[in-house]
Structures are given as C-alpha cells and as structure tokens.
Design an enzyme around this catalytic site. Sequence first.
Site, PDB file in Angstrom:
ATOM      1  CE1 TYR A 148     -14.980  -1.147  12.044  1.00 61.99           C
ATOM      2  CE2 TYR A 148     -12.617  -1.332  11.689  1.00 61.99           C
ATOM      3  CZ  TYR A 148     -13.867  -1.902  11.699  1.00 61.99           C
ATOM      4  OH  TYR A 148     -14.022  -3.220  11.367  1.00 61.99           O
ATOM      5  CG  ASP A 149     -10.113   7.079  10.868  1.00 69.29           C
ATOM      6  OD1 ASP A 149      -9.796   6.164  11.655  1.00 69.29           O
ATOM      7  OD2 ASP A 149      -9.296   7.606  10.079  1.00 69.29           O
ATOM      8  CE  LYS A 153      -6.365   8.338  11.663  1.00 69.67           C
ATOM      9  NZ  LYS A 153      -6.755   7.693  10.422  1.00 69.67           N
ATOM     10  NE  ARG A 173      -0.317   2.868  11.150  1.00 70.63           N
ATOM     11  CZ  ARG A 173      -1.616   2.615  10.929  1.00 70.63           C
ATOM     12  NH1 ARG A 173      -2.465   3.597  10.732  1.00 70.63           N
ATOM     13  NH2 ARG A 173      -2.058   1.387  10.883  1.00 70.63           N
ATOM     14  CG  ASN A 193      -1.816   1.149   1.353  1.00 69.45           C
ATOM     15  OD1 ASN A 193      -1.610   2.186   0.743  1.00 69.45           O
ATOM     16  ND2 ASN A 193      -2.845   1.000   2.162  1.00 69.45           N
ATOM     17  N   PRO A 194       0.923   1.995  -1.118  1.00 72.82           N
ATOM     18  CG  PRO A 194       0.917   2.638  -3.362  1.00 72.82           C
ATOM     19  CD  PRO A 194       0.248   1.722  -2.379  1.00 72.82           C
ATOM     20  CD  GLU A 209      -3.036 -16.976   4.995  1.00 70.33           C
ATOM     21  OE1 GLU A 209      -4.075 -17.363   5.546  1.00 70.33           O
ATOM     22  OE2 GLU A 209      -2.407 -17.651   4.159  1.00 70.33           O
ATOM     23  CG  ASP A 236      -1.751  -6.648  12.597  1.00 69.72           C
ATOM     24  OD1 ASP A 236      -2.354  -6.308  11.561  1.00 69.72           O
ATOM     25  OD2 ASP A 236      -2.154  -7.571  13.325  1.00 69.72           O
TER      26      ASP A 236
END
Length: 190
Positions: free
Chosen positions: A148-149, A169, A175, A10-11, A38, A67
């Site tokens: 879910y933001d 944020k 994060r 994902n860029p 996976e 994660d």
Amino acid sequence: MTVLVVATGNPGKLREMQTYLSDKGWKLQLKPPELDIEETEDTFVANACLKASAVAQATGEWAIADDSGLEVDALDGAPGIYSARYGNTDSERIERLLRELGEEDNRGAQFVCVVAIARPDGAIALQVEGICRGEILQTPRGTGGFGYDPIFYVPEQGLTFAEMTPEMKRRYSHRGKAFEALLPQLSQLA
C-alpha cells in the site's frame, strides 16, 4: 553469535531485518522452508507471537516474527490482519481499498507492526509495536516500496512511503518504529 531464526520464507524480509539488527550479536537465518505456520489469530500481536513461538519450538533456536498491516479509520480498521490477502496483487489490493473508501473524507489510517521474539522453548521473551499514522491518498504516488506504499501518505514528511528513500522509510515506518523500540531491549536477551 546467537542464531535468530526469522519466521518467514521471504529473503527480502530477512534482509530488511538484518539492516535493523546489524552489529547486535545475532546471526539471522530464514526458517526451514518446510515449516509453514498459518496465521490463525485475530490480532497482529497474537499472530506475531504465534509465528515466533512455533518457529522457536520447531528449530530449538531463538526466533523473531512480525505481523503488520494497514488499518483504515473509515473502514473500521480494515484491511487490518487481512492486508496481504485483500487482493492477489499489490495493485488489486490498492484498487479494492480505494474503491471501498470511495469519496470518504476521513482518509486517516495507520500502519501497524508487531515484532515478537521467542526463546528456544517457544516462550515469548519480547514483543513490541510500532505505529505510523498517515492518510490514504485517492491516487497512488511514487515508485518505491511495495503493498500500500503508493497510497499511504505521511503528512509530516509530505511523502508517501513509495516516495521515500529506503533509509527514510526505515526511519519513519511502523516497522522502523517497532525495531527502534526493540533494539534497546534486545541486548538483555541472549
């Protein structure tokens, strides 16, 4: 500069990590597209470590993986590690979560993010966790963010993640807190 392979295709996630790691002496790059790992573990920590280690071993470079997900108190921590797979789209995931919560009074929840860095041989050099406590609203608010933001409300800020500016944020999110813990330790690695 030391190469740090981001265990994602994902860029957008690469760009987000670059905002945290700019000027730290690391050159970030996406993992090879054919390398698919996976998530088979049952915790955020184990999945982040699994991805970082696998990418490091496959590329022979330092690797970083995260994660993350949403844990809702009244749902015994669900959706947890299945946050991204709770529906096919963001709106489906939100609808399912709100349906499962129903009229529940306990709306407490937390976003969790674990970041792991692996050495080129796959050994985990560093792992950190960031947690942001909040509440699940009954109806979405805001137009920013993703996932879910729009229903994750941070009482201290009086805003959902979707109502916050990107800078705000980054500062208050799970994060952001994980990277805040990571940065002081990062300079000792390479």
